[in-house]
Design a protein around this motif. Sequence first.
Motif, PDB file in Angstrom:
ATOM      1  N   TYR A 144      94.880  25.676  86.233  1.00 51.52           N
ATOM      2  CA  TYR A 144      96.184  25.055  85.990  1.00 51.52           C
ATOM      3  C   TYR A 144      96.841  23.928  86.622  1.00 51.52           C
ATOM      4  N   HIS A 145      97.957  23.742  85.989  1.00 47.03           N
ATOM      5  CA  HIS A 145      97.893  21.608  86.215  1.00 47.03           C
ATOM      6  C   HIS A 145      99.872  22.459  86.217  1.00 47.03           C
ATOM      7  N   PRO A 146     100.668  23.567  86.504  1.00 46.10           N
ATOM      8  CA  PRO A 146     101.932  23.480  87.502  1.00 46.10           C
ATOM      9  C   PRO A 146     102.830  22.606  86.988  1.00 46.10           C
ATOM     10  N   ILE A 163     105.139  31.658  85.815  1.00 44.35           N
ATOM     11  CA  ILE A 163     105.919  32.090  85.581  1.00 44.35           C
ATOM     12  C   ILE A 163     106.700  31.015  84.652  1.00 44.35           C
ATOM     13  N   LYS A 164     106.382  29.779  85.345  1.00 36.41           N
ATOM     14  CA  LYS A 164     106.826  28.293  84.356  1.00 36.41           C
ATOM     15  C   LYS A 164     105.595  28.497  83.362  1.00 36.41           C
ATOM     16  N   ARG A 207      95.398  23.852  90.231  1.00 36.75           N
ATOM     17  CA  ARG A 207      94.857  25.256  91.298  1.00 36.75           C
ATOM     18  C   ARG A 207      94.865  25.825  89.952  1.00 36.75           C
ATOM     19  N   PRO A 208      93.553  26.563  90.961  1.00 44.53           N
ATOM     20  CA  PRO A 208      93.120  27.865  90.038  1.00 44.53           C
ATOM     21  C   PRO A 208      94.177  28.959  89.549  1.00 44.53           C
ATOM     22  N   ARG A 266      99.766  20.725  80.478  1.00 46.94           N
ATOM     23  CA  ARG A 266      99.765  19.186  81.004  1.00 46.94           C
ATOM     24  C   ARG A 266     101.170  18.663  80.961  1.00 46.94           C
ATOM     25  N   SER A 267     101.341  18.378  79.820  1.00 47.01           N
ATOM     26  CA  SER A 267     102.518  17.488  79.432  1.00 47.01           C
ATOM     27  C   SER A 267     103.279  18.022  78.225  1.00 47.01           C
ATOM     28  N   PHE A 268     104.361  18.461  78.452  1.00 43.65           N
ATOM     29  CA  PHE A 268     104.793  18.822  76.759  1.00 43.65           C
ATOM     30  C   PHE A 268     105.094  18.004  76.403  1.00 43.65           C
TER      31      PHE A 268
END
Length: 149
Positions: A48-50, A67-68, A56-57, A127-129
Amino acid sequence: MGNCFKSQNTDDISLLHGSESQENHGPDPGPVLGPPPPYQEAQVVPIYHPSPNVSRPATQLTEEEQIKIAQRLGLINHLPTGIYDGSSKKAKECVICMCEFMLGDVLRFLPCMHVYHKDCIDDWLMRSFTCPSCMEPVDAALLTTYETS
């Protein structure tokens, strides 16, 4: 997705072990010492791309990042989807993967009216909203629809 050259899904990974992995693949490596290792399924941990430039895995995300990501997944799942039937005069290709839409492809529609392959835009939105075509924030448009409903 037709002829689109997208990367393989990690769910499709299969493991070969023991004598199966050595069939017709070069010279015999010699005697095998001891019993073969027990078969274990590959555990694929999603990445995931927080935040921008951070990957990060899932097992290494903080609670806040989890949560995000859960909230983002929830918003993405509220965006409408459909099946490409060839009737659209405007949307002919996904600008993310640059492949033409093929009959039966699953598409996702953004509030700004741009259309993409569902898998392509879902990955992008993690990644980008923002819309990759017009840079319109997707979450602002979604939240506006909640307030007016």
